[in-house]
Design a protein around this motif. Structure first.
Motif: not given
Length: 390
Positions: A183-205
């Motif tokens: 729900q977050a991708v494309g709506k708010i800034p998200l940076d995998v590297a800056a956040l330090g996440l190990d894995a992130l998942t998303l859906s295009g629609h």
């Protein structure tokens, strides 16, 4: 159905494909080659695939080689949680910690036995209880833990403090962190590297790409021990099968558009959301807004009017040309009590009336006005029935 007479306000369920994305999809459909073929047509298809990979990676602060395409967010989350997610120097996780408001693709899409799963509480605004997370991580020292917390809730729009969650996980040591960022991708800034996440998942629609395409993103040093779809070795041997090139190209185009417009669009959508909330509070003061006081997605308003059943309201609003929902769109079209609101301590009676308005790229002030007027009529009808029964 005359779409010109309707206002579509259910973008958290699916955000309609942008015209530019539809054009990109159509062009990809004209590419005859398989991305795995070595001839000119295959190389052209491969180039389109890799261009889309780079576009999506740029949206989430990753490198293209960290992106694996999937059929959507559910498959991506299942791959992370059901596969053997590993980080260099750490053992495979033996315990899973999730928030009480996770999407079913996380709550049910894992390999962990019941006795190794901990469901962590949220507060009344829907935010993860960080004190509980810290205490549970301290109690599990010596164990390898996978923490999975969504970036933003699909029903309430509440945004979780991912940076703080990652900080607590790193203090524990043997902990991996995954975020369902559908729900977050494309709506708010998200940076995998800056956040330090190990894995992130998303859906295009969810951000104007076609349905049926998504991705998982793995940080440096993080991998899956085995392919989650075995076959021809596509997607760095993690997901076999010929790639959905038109869908992927469409998602790449949608990602590029979202990245370019992110700040301005977020401000515009937040303006629509806040204006609607203010009007509803002024005209229907009994409404209760869920997630009030917590950071929320700029496009999402979730609320209820005591005594008004969601099913009744949805039918009336639909007949008035207004497309909204009662929450998640992932329950086979059913209107049922939300486990998200239950976890937030919302009473069953109030939760039964929960409605979600979610704006998107084609939402305009007139849609806001139409919804406000339509809901005010529904509320007036409820008040009238109450008066007659008194």
């Amino acid at each position: 159905m005359n779409s010109a007479m309707r206002s579509y306000l259910d973008h958290n369920a699916t955000s309609p494909v942008r015209p530019e994305v539809a054009v990109a999809v159509a062009r990809a459909l004209e590419l005859p080659g398989n991305p795995s073929s070595i001839h000119a047509e295959g190389r052209a298809a491969r180039h389109a695939l890799q261009t889309a990979r780079a576009q999506l990676a740029a949206l989430v602060g990753a490198r293209p080689e960290q992106v694996t395409f999937t059929s959507g967010g559910t498959e991506a989350a299942n791959a992370v949680l059901s596969g053997a997610l590993r980080k260099a120097g750490l053992p495979a996780p033996t315990r899973l910690m999730i928030s009480a408001t996770e999407h079913p693709c996380v709550a049910a899409g894992h390999r962990f036995a019941a006795e190794t799963i901990e469901v962590l509480p949220v507060d009344g605004a829907g935010l993860l209880r960080l004190d509980v997370l810290a205490a549970r991580l301290d109690a599990c020292r010596g164990e390898s833990v996978l923490v999975s917390v969504h970036a933003a809730n699909n029903e309430t729009g509440v945004v979780q403090p991912l940076a703080e969650i990652v900080r607590l996980a790193r203090a524990h040591g043997s902990t991996l962190v995954h975020s369902d960022a559908v729900q977050a991708v494309g709506k708010i800034p998200l940076d995998v590297a800056a956040l330090g996440l190990d894995a992130l998942t998303l859906s295009g629609h969810k951000f104007t790409a076609p349905k049926g395409v998504g991705a998982l993103v793995l940080a440096d040093g993080v991998s899956l021990e085995a392919a989650f779809l075995r076959g021809g070795g596509q997607e760095a041997r993690l997901r076999g099968g010929t790639e959905n090139l038109p869908g992927i190209v469409g998602m790449g185009e949608a990602a590029a558009i979202a990245r370019a417009a992110l700040d301005g669009e977020a401000a515009r959508l937040a303006g629509l959301r806040d204006a609607l909330e203010a009007r509803l509070r002024a005209r229907v003061p009994d409404i209760v807004v869920f997630g009030e006081g917590a950071p929320r997605l700029p496009n999402t308003l979730s609320f209820a009017l005591p005594g008004l059943e969601a099913a009744t309201a949805l039918i009336a609003l639909d007949l008035a040309g207004l497309s909204v929902s009662s929450g998640s769109a992932c329950a086979s079209g059913k209107v049922a009590r939300s486990p998200v609101l239950a976890a937030m301590g919302v009473s069953p009676a109030l939760a039964a009336g929960a409605l979600r308005v979610s704006f998107g790229w084609n939402s305009r002030p007139e849609d806001l006005e139409r919804f406000a007027a339509g809901f005010e009529r529904v509320a007036s009808s409820l008040y009238q029935r109450r008066g007659q029964a008194a």
